[in-house]
Every structure is written in C-alpha cells, then in structure tokens.
Design an enzyme around this catalytic site. Structure first.
Site, mmCIF file in Angstrom:
data_model
loop_
_atom_site.group_PDB
_atom_site.id
_atom_site.type_symbol
_atom_site.label_atom_id
_atom_site.label_comp_id
_atom_site.label_asym_id
_atom_site.label_seq_id
_atom_site.Cartn_x
_atom_site.Cartn_y
_atom_site.Cartn_z
ATOM 1 N N LEU A 39 0.898 -0.877 -0.062
ATOM 2 C CA LEU A 39 0.190 -0.135 0.009
ATOM 3 C C LEU A 39 1.307 1.018 -0.424
ATOM 4 O O LEU A 39 0.677 2.475 0.588
ATOM 5 C CB LEU A 39 -1.123 -0.462 0.549
ATOM 6 C CG LEU A 39 -2.208 1.054 1.047
ATOM 7 C CD1 LEU A 39 -2.876 0.791 -0.083
ATOM 8 C CD2 LEU A 39 -2.856 0.513 2.499
ATOM 9 N N HIS A 40 1.350 1.543 -1.265
ATOM 10 C CA HIS A 40 1.680 2.091 -1.227
ATOM 11 C C HIS A 40 1.864 4.346 -2.023
ATOM 12 O O HIS A 40 0.721 3.970 -1.570
ATOM 13 C CB HIS A 40 3.872 2.198 -2.443
ATOM 14 C CG HIS A 40 3.321 1.789 -3.537
ATOM 15 N ND1 HIS A 40 2.880 3.457 -4.265
ATOM 16 C CD2 HIS A 40 3.225 0.699 -4.395
ATOM 17 C CE1 HIS A 40 2.358 2.076 -5.659
ATOM 18 N NE2 HIS A 40 2.363 0.848 -5.423
ATOM 19 N N THR A 41 2.007 5.377 -1.982
ATOM 20 C CA THR A 41 1.601 6.479 -2.793
ATOM 21 C C THR A 41 0.225 6.026 -3.222
ATOM 22 O O THR A 41 -0.037 6.836 -3.391
ATOM 23 C CB THR A 41 3.296 6.568 -3.251
ATOM 24 O OG1 THR A 41 4.283 7.091 -2.261
ATOM 25 C CG2 THR A 41 2.200 8.649 -3.272
ATOM 26 N N ALA A 60 -2.386 4.405 -2.516
ATOM 27 C CA ALA A 60 -3.169 4.928 -0.910
ATOM 28 C C ALA A 60 -3.846 6.018 -1.470
ATOM 29 O O ALA A 60 -5.161 6.240 -0.700
ATOM 30 C CB ALA A 60 -2.133 5.841 -0.222
#
Length: 88
Positions: free
Chosen positions: A14-16, A19
C-alpha cells in the site's frame, strides 16, 4: 457497521499511488471509512492516514464502514483491494 477483512495483494504494498487511489475512491461515498492494521485504526479518507500504514504485500487489514452508502462503498473498496489496486 460493515466490517470486512482484506489482504494487500500487490507486490509493492500500500504505497503512495494505491493509497491515493483508496482515498479517492473512499471520498466518493458519504459513509465513514476506517482501516485497522495491527490494532491501529486510521481514517481512510485521509491520505496521510492511509500512507502511514505502510502495509506491505500480505498484510491483513480490516475495513470498517458506516453510513447510508456503506454497502456499495464496501463492495467497491473490497473489489479494489482484491484486484491488487490494479497493479497485478
């Protein structure tokens, strides 16, 4: 209240980008939306909150939704998680 468990499936976690996509999708709905990870609960309509989870692949998250459109919101959000945020 709707409570649904999901697992982060994409390789990068769940990276940038995912997200931001989760927050964008959640913001379409009036319902309150929270994500719980290892006892920590964040407002899932907050990009800072979602990014603070830093959930890697394989992490189990609990989605909690409450409000007039919670059923549809939960359906779409669970589907988005199941699809690996479109990154698989």
């Amino acid at each position: 209240m709707i409570v649904q468990e999901v697992i982060v499936k994409n390789n990068a976690g769940l990276h940038t980008r995912p997200a931001a996509a989760v927050v964008k999708l959640a913001s379409r709905f009036k319902s309150d939306f929270f994500i719980e990870m290892q006892g920590v609960e964040i407002n899932a309509k907050s990009i800072i909150g979602v990014m603070s989870l830093a959930a890697p692949k394989g992490t189990k998250l609990t989605l909690k939704l409450e409000g007039e459109d919670a059923d549809e919101a939960a359906r779409q959000l669970v589907e988005f998680f199941e699809q690996g945020f479109g990154e698989q």
